[in-house]
Scaffold this motif. Structure first.
Motif, PDB file in Angstrom:
ATOM      1  N   ALA A  16       0.825  -1.206   0.000  1.00 12.83           N
ATOM      2  CA  ALA A  16       0.000   0.000   0.000  1.00 12.83           C
ATOM      3  C   ALA A  16       0.859   1.256   0.000  1.00 12.83           C
ATOM      4  O   ALA A  16       0.562   2.237  -0.690  1.00 12.83           O
ATOM      5  N   THR A  54       1.075   3.995  -3.070  1.00  9.63           N
ATOM      6  CA  THR A  54       0.744   5.392  -2.783  1.00  9.63           C
ATOM      7  C   THR A  54       1.872   6.321  -3.222  1.00  9.63           C
ATOM      8  O   THR A  54       1.633   7.372  -3.827  1.00  9.63           O
ATOM      9  N   SER A 114      -8.801   1.961   7.198  1.00 10.18           N
ATOM     10  CA  SER A 114      -8.219   2.637   8.365  1.00 10.18           C
ATOM     11  C   SER A 114      -7.771   1.683   9.462  1.00 10.18           C
ATOM     12  O   SER A 114      -6.679   1.843  10.018  1.00 10.18           O
ATOM     13  N   MET A 163      -4.274   2.094   7.870  1.00  9.68           N
ATOM     14  CA  MET A 163      -4.106   3.183   6.904  1.00  9.68           C
ATOM     15  C   MET A 163      -5.038   4.340   7.250  1.00  9.68           C
ATOM     16  O   MET A 163      -5.880   4.760   6.462  1.00  9.68           O
ATOM     17  N   TRP A 206      -5.038   7.667   5.060  1.00  8.88           N
ATOM     18  CA  TRP A 206      -5.420   7.593   3.655  1.00  8.88           C
ATOM     19  C   TRP A 206      -6.840   8.109   3.422  1.00  8.88           C
ATOM     20  O   TRP A 206      -7.137   8.622   2.360  1.00  8.88           O
ATOM     21  N   ALA A 238      -4.574   8.492  -2.736  1.00 11.11           N
ATOM     22  CA  ALA A 238      -4.716   7.466  -1.706  1.00 11.11           C
ATOM     23  C   ALA A 238      -5.363   6.193  -2.230  1.00 11.11           C
ATOM     24  O   ALA A 238      -5.127   5.103  -1.702  1.00 11.11           O
ATOM     25  N   GLY A 256      -3.186   3.077  -3.249  1.00  7.01           N
ATOM     26  CA  GLY A 256      -2.663   2.384  -2.078  1.00  7.01           C
ATOM     27  C   GLY A 256      -3.713   1.522  -1.408  1.00  7.01           C
ATOM     28  O   GLY A 256      -3.426   0.414  -0.939  1.00  7.01           O
ATOM     29  N   ALA A 257      -4.952   2.033  -1.356  1.00  5.28           N
ATOM     30  CA  ALA A 257      -6.037   1.247  -0.773  1.00  5.28           C
ATOM     31  C   ALA A 257      -6.305   0.000  -1.603  1.00  5.28           C
ATOM     32  O   ALA A 257      -6.514  -1.095  -1.058  1.00  5.28           O
TER      33      ALA A 257
END
Length: 391
Positions: free
Chosen positions: A49, A53, A239, A244, A247, A277, A280-281
């Motif tokens: 991730a 990102t 989260s 994360m 993000w 973001a 990365g997610a």
């Protein structure tokens, strides 16, 4: 003058405790402060991730409003995640929307499903941010108390039945829930499903922590229950499980009949998500090394350590999640006073659960977040409480 939609919305308390701890840190000499007030964690996000990102920051297509409902890679990954958990085949293009964090997604769902005055059934205690979003959307929270049974949490099923009315529009669930850490049993899920179907309501399910479990039970999703697939809207995020927090990426997955309305709210509210973001997610969801199992094992060690150290105090065992509650009222101390003494004398920042449900239930408790402090820093937590509370 406070406008009407804000009149019944208190703060969440975490901001005040966090600001106080930050101020003490800025003043120096705060290295020994235990930061148990906020849902942060010191465990790193998945490497995939972070790498995705960093790469996205320099790409033009990540610096864009488009696509408004989220990049396709992430929508496909999120829809697949919920499909795997529920056994329902969700179409990423028509049944999945990316939100600017899980809570933004929940607000968008509430705005798309509630008329002013509609009632939303939710546990007591519950995250104040969920309660306040119900109110912000014009809804009325109907609290169902959690009971302490065998040192853990259980839902009062009689109170659940009594909470339902002809104004019930939704049941808002989270399992594991925050701040309590309750993980619903099959009996509780069936009782919730019965209420949803009887009231012709929605089940709005916050799945942000569904894999952070400290029991042997597998992940269970309520959409699997008979008749619930067309009534369940799932909101997830990167989260908690994926660590994360910064993000601010979440997703909403649900029946086609409601997703256009949710999409309209999403376009009208936040418009779009954080472009740099989302890659990365997506990488976190697709990673073969997301670190969730290892992180959960570490968080369980911290939970178990605190439970053992405070075994002589009225601490309620969480079966999942990042936090636990201690009944300071049972010790003869209101949670706000307990928090202040703990901060001043024990050097622990912890949030009282005032406004996180009813005064008589949630209002008894102080919350400890164990996700952000390793065991070696928690070693003297019992002595800190003794010094602060004389217990």
């Amino acid at each position: 003058m406070t406008i009407s939609r804000l009149a019944s919305i208190p703060g969440i308390g975490v901001d005040k405790m966090g600001n106080a701890a930050d101020a003490a840190d800025a003043a120096g000499g705060n290295a020994e402060m235990l930061r148990l007030e906020n849902l942060d964690t010191d465990i790193a996000p998945p490497p995939d991730a972070v790498e995705a990102t960093l790469a996205a920051v320099s790409r033009d297509n990540a610096n864009s409003y488009l696509p408004f409902l989220g990049i396709h890679d992430l929508r496909r990954a999120a829809a697949a995640r919920v499909s795997d958990t529920t056994g329902i085949n969700y179409d990423p293009e028509t049944q999945c929307i990316v939100s600017a964090g899980g809570l933004s997604g929940i607000l968008n769902v509430l705005l798309a499903t509630l008329e002013p005055g509609d009632e939303v059934i939710i546990t007591d205690p519950a995250y104040a941010g969920l309660l306040n979003r119900i109110r912000l959307a014009g809804g009325v929270p109907k609290l169902v108390p959690l009971q302490v049974i065998d040192s853990g949490w259980r839902m009062d099923l009689d109170a659940l039945q009594n909470a339902a009315s002809n104004r019930t529009r939704a049941v808002l669930t989270m399992s594991p829930s925050m701040p309590s850490g309750i993980v619903h049993t099959p009996e509780e899920w069936q009782a919730i499903a019965d209420i949803v179907q009887r009231c012709d309501a929605w089940l709005i399910h916050d799945a942000a922590m569904e894999r952070i479990l400290y029991t042997d039970a597998p992940v269970f999703h309520p959409a699997r229950l008979d008749g619930m697939a067309e009534r369940t809207i799932t909101i997830g995020s990167v989260s908690k499980e994926y660590r994360m927090i910064g993000w601010r990426v979440g997703w909403i997955v649900g029946p086609k009949k409601i997703m256009n309305d949710i999409g309209l709210v999403s376009l009208t509210n936040v418009v779009c998500q954080v472009g740099i973001a989302m890659p990365g997610a997506a990488a976190a969801l697709l990673s073969s090394n997301d670190g969730v199992a290892e992180a959960t094992a570490e968080w369980k060690k911290r939970r178990d350590f605190i439970l053992e150290e405070l075994s002589d105090l009225p601490v309620v065992r969480p079966d999942g999640g990042w936090s636990l509650l201690i009944d300071t009222a049972a010790l003869g101390i209101s949670p706000d006073i307990a928090s202040k003494r703990l901060f001043d004398q024990g050097r622990i920042a912890a949030t009282p659960m005032v406004g996180w449900g009813s005064e008589t239930n949630a209002g008894r408790y102080l919350r400890f977040v164990f996700a952000n402090e390793p065991v070696d820093r928690l070693h003297d937590i019992r002595e800190r409480l003794r010094v602060s509370w004389s217990v």
